[in-house]
Design a protein around this motif. Structure first.
Motif, mmCIF file in Angstrom:
data_model
loop_
_atom_site.group_PDB
_atom_site.id
_atom_site.type_symbol
_atom_site.label_atom_id
_atom_site.label_comp_id
_atom_site.label_asym_id
_atom_site.label_seq_id
_atom_site.Cartn_x
_atom_site.Cartn_y
_atom_site.Cartn_z
ATOM 1 N N THR A 213 0.846 -1.191 0.000
ATOM 2 C CA THR A 213 0.000 0.000 0.000
ATOM 3 C C THR A 213 0.882 1.241 0.000
ATOM 4 O OG1 THR A 213 -1.613 -1.250 1.334
ATOM 5 C CG2 THR A 213 -2.014 1.101 1.051
ATOM 6 N N VAL A 214 1.659 1.433 1.061
ATOM 7 C CA VAL A 214 2.519 2.616 1.136
ATOM 8 C C VAL A 214 3.591 2.589 0.045
ATOM 9 C CG1 VAL A 214 4.055 3.978 2.590
ATOM 10 C CG2 VAL A 214 2.133 2.760 3.616
ATOM 11 N N ASN A 215 4.379 1.520 0.012
ATOM 12 C CA ASN A 215 5.490 1.457 -0.948
ATOM 13 C C ASN A 215 4.996 1.330 -2.380
ATOM 14 O OD1 ASN A 215 6.456 0.192 1.790
ATOM 15 N ND2 ASN A 215 8.284 0.959 0.813
ATOM 16 N N THR A 216 3.933 0.552 -2.575
ATOM 17 C CA THR A 216 3.360 0.432 -3.914
ATOM 18 C C THR A 216 2.853 1.790 -4.391
ATOM 19 O OG1 THR A 216 2.730 -1.889 -3.633
ATOM 20 C CG2 THR A 216 1.532 -0.633 -5.294
ATOM 21 N N GLY A 217 2.045 2.440 -3.583
ATOM 22 C CA GLY A 217 1.495 3.740 -3.970
ATOM 23 C C GLY A 217 2.568 4.777 -4.222
ATOM 24 N N HIS A 218 3.579 4.775 -3.370
ATOM 25 C CA HIS A 218 4.671 5.737 -3.492
ATOM 26 C C HIS A 218 5.386 5.571 -4.835
ATOM 27 C CE1 HIS A 218 6.710 8.003 0.088
ATOM 28 N NE2 HIS A 218 6.095 8.806 -0.735
ATOM 29 N N CYS A 219 5.729 4.329 -5.191
ATOM 30 C CA CYS A 219 6.502 4.153 -6.422
ATOM 31 C C CYS A 219 5.622 4.333 -7.667
ATOM 32 C CB CYS A 219 7.235 2.807 -6.427
ATOM 33 S SG CYS A 219 6.263 1.371 -6.812
ATOM 34 N N VAL A 220 4.329 4.027 -7.574
ATOM 35 C CA VAL A 220 3.430 4.290 -8.705
ATOM 36 C C VAL A 220 3.395 5.796 -8.983
ATOM 37 C CG1 VAL A 220 1.047 4.213 -9.528
ATOM 38 C CG2 VAL A 220 2.008 2.240 -8.345
ATOM 39 N N ARG A 293 14.021 5.593 -7.186
ATOM 40 C CA ARG A 293 15.354 5.021 -7.397
ATOM 41 C C ARG A 293 15.366 3.509 -7.146
ATOM 42 N NH1 ARG A 293 18.259 7.778 -2.104
ATOM 43 N NH2 ARG A 293 17.230 6.481 -0.524
ATOM 44 N N SER A 294 16.345 2.850 -7.727
ATOM 45 C CA SER A 294 16.500 1.384 -7.649
ATOM 46 C C SER A 294 15.293 0.647 -8.229
ATOM 47 C CB SER A 294 16.720 0.953 -6.187
ATOM 48 O OG SER A 294 17.819 1.608 -5.621
ATOM 49 N N LEU A 330 9.912 0.664 -16.094
ATOM 50 C CA LEU A 330 10.844 0.301 -17.170
ATOM 51 C C LEU A 330 11.250 1.520 -17.994
ATOM 52 C CD1 LEU A 330 9.096 -3.005 -18.277
ATOM 53 C CD2 LEU A 330 11.383 -2.830 -17.273
ATOM 54 N N HIS A 331 10.472 2.596 -17.918
ATOM 55 C CA HIS A 331 10.802 3.842 -18.608
ATOM 56 C C HIS A 331 11.595 4.793 -17.712
ATOM 57 C CE1 HIS A 331 8.890 3.749 -22.546
ATOM 58 N NE2 HIS A 331 7.817 3.178 -22.023
ATOM 59 N N PHE A 332 11.776 4.444 -16.454
ATOM 60 C CA PHE A 332 12.449 5.322 -15.487
ATOM 61 C C PHE A 332 13.948 5.367 -15.796
ATOM 62 C CE2 PHE A 332 14.377 5.996 -11.204
ATOM 63 C CZ PHE A 332 13.767 7.206 -10.894
ATOM 64 N N ASN A 333 14.396 6.478 -16.321
ATOM 65 C CA ASN A 333 15.806 6.593 -16.728
ATOM 66 C C ASN A 333 16.477 7.779 -16.034
ATOM 67 O OD1 ASN A 333 14.458 8.588 -18.074
ATOM 68 N ND2 ASN A 333 15.408 8.219 -20.068
ATOM 69 N N ALA A 334 16.245 7.877 -14.712
ATOM 70 C CA ALA A 334 16.818 8.960 -13.935
ATOM 71 C C ALA A 334 18.347 8.942 -13.993
ATOM 72 C CB ALA A 334 16.343 8.870 -12.481
ATOM 73 N N VAL A 335 18.921 10.112 -14.107
ATOM 74 C CA VAL A 335 20.382 10.248 -14.133
ATOM 75 C C VAL A 335 20.962 9.829 -12.782
ATOM 76 C CG1 VAL A 335 22.286 11.879 -14.439
ATOM 77 C CG2 VAL A 335 20.187 12.130 -15.784
ATOM 78 N N ASP A 336 22.133 9.234 -12.797
ATOM 79 C CA ASP A 336 22.850 8.839 -11.578
ATOM 80 C C ASP A 336 22.165 7.712 -10.800
ATOM 81 O OD1 ASP A 336 24.784 10.770 -12.093
ATOM 82 O OD2 ASP A 336 23.680 12.307 -10.995
ATOM 83 N N ASP A 337 21.290 6.959 -11.473
ATOM 84 C CA ASP A 337 20.693 5.780 -10.835
ATOM 85 C C ASP A 337 21.217 4.551 -11.577
ATOM 86 O OD1 ASP A 337 19.032 3.595 -10.098
ATOM 87 O OD2 ASP A 337 17.425 4.964 -9.533
#
Length: 390
Positions: A213-220, A293-294, A330-337
């Motif tokens: 709930t918390v972690n799922t919602g946060h990363c969504v 991240r990660s 899969l589209h997350f292409n943040a710099v320095d990660d």
């Protein structure tokens, strides 16, 4: 009463250290950051500010700190403690195990009372993991004695502690909400319960409820927010489309949790609404790239997206918002990660389907894999259209 807490970072000071202090413990922080240890030793106190309208502030005093690299001193302190806790990250537990083991040996030799060792980490079975590492440093004879006097109850912790921007390096800002749930143990019955801790007979439902709930919602929110150019979670949650994705994902994970653990449907719905309110707290600023991240870890088979989606699929429930979140990850292409870079390289070298299978464990013919791939391509088209100004 004395507590030894490994990890003097923001979670350690702003959450676990605060609750231990409020419960009457004198807290000794153990950390390998020499500057942080020196500051805590010098001041002997710090402030915890609550991210609310009133800006409530609590003073945590009667504290000290010791260098985690001084194993002999750490062990001696553990031998004299009433409780040991950690907030160091699961990957660091193996590095503190030797000091904990030595402390247990000294404690057993001196005939001290029972000791709880609680790993307050964002993972399933953190204390059990720590116990395995600690026992690796103990002889069979000492292990047998430790089983009679030392208990490693697993725990679930939940409190948002954002990136800090305080003039005082020791001050910590935290959200008002917190939840620290600890598994009951026969050995704990003889020990004083900590005020503010929720003790339960079965912990797994609460760990997965928090994680999914918390972690799922946060990363969504983070992954969709990143694709829309949002800088903070609060900004992302103010976007109606992203809010709909987050709410949809939590309804899907919630249905799976209710089916798995028989949570009360109305109570869980209220819990979800509470989580959504926490994400839009205007007094917290949490960066999208930090929460996202990660991504490799977050799309792994037993983590916050794939696991609830797999449970939903198992029960014949929809998981379209969860698979869309996988696609956004899969589209997350943040710099320095490094993990984001690895994912992008894998998609380029192995292709989308092989990458999904490699990191999620979902076979190419699995309906969830197919959904995630379809959503990935839809997001790709949207991003290309946005780039062209269409």
């Amino acid at each position: 009463m004395k507590a030894v807490h490994f990890g003097a970072g923001n979670i350690g000071r702003g959450f676990i250290g605060l609750l231990l202090h409020n419960a009457g413990y004198e807290v000794c922080f153990v950390d390998v950051n020499d500057t942080l240890v020196s500051q805590l030793q010098e001041k002997g106190q710090y402030a915890v500010k609550i991210a609310n309208e009133q800006g409530d502030t609590y003073l945590v005093d009667h504290i000290t700190a010791i260098d985690g690299k001084n194993i002999d001193l750490v062990a001696k302190t553990i031998a004299e403690a009433d409780i040991v806790t950690t907030a160091v990250g699961v990957s660091v537990l193996k590095h503190i195990a030797a000091a904990v083991a030595k402390g247990i040996e000294l404690r057993i030799e001196s005939g001290k009372a029972a000791l709880p060792v609680i790993a307050c980490e964002n993972a399933l079975g953190g204390s059990t993991i720590l116990k395995q590492f600690v026992y690796g440093h103990l002889s069979a004879d000492v292990q047998a004695k430790a089983d009679q006097h030392i208990v490693f109850p697993d725990a679930a912790v939940d409190r948002i502690v954002p990136l800090q921007q305080n003039e005082d390096p020791l001050e910590v800002m935290v959200e008002p909400f917190y939840e620290w749930t600890v598994e009951r143990s026969p050995l704990l019955n003889s020990l004083k319960e900590i005020d503010g801790v929720h003790y339960v007979d079965q912990l797994e439902p609460y760990i997965e409820r928090k994680l999914f709930t918390v972690n799922t919602g946060h990363c969504v929110a983070a992954y969709h927010g990143f694709l829309k150019g949002c800088e903070t979670i609060q900004e992302a949650m103010n976007n109606k489309e992203i809010l709909a994705e987050v709410r949809g994902a939590l309804q899907e994970s919630g249905a799976a949790l209710i089916q798995t653990y028989q949570f009360d449907e109305k109570e869980h719905a209220l819990y979800v609404e509470q989580i959504l309110e926490r994400f839009v707290n205007p007094y917290l600023v949490d960066e999208v790239v930090r929460i996202g991240r990660s991504p490799i870890r977050k799309i792994s088979p037993n983590d916050r997206l794939v696991r609830p989606a797999s449970l939903a699929y198992k029960y014949g429930m929809p998981a379209i918002h969860l698979t869309t979140a996988m696609a956004a990850a899969l589209h997350f292409n943040a710099v320095d990660d490094p993990e984001a870079a690895e994912l992008q390289a894998s998609i380029k070298e192995l292709g989308l389907h092989s990458t999904i299978t490699k990191y999620t464990g979902l076979d190419e013919q699995h309906p969830l894999h197919i959904q995630a791939a379809e959503q990935y391509r839809k997001l790709e088209q949207s991003l290309q259209s946005a780039a062209k100004g269409v």
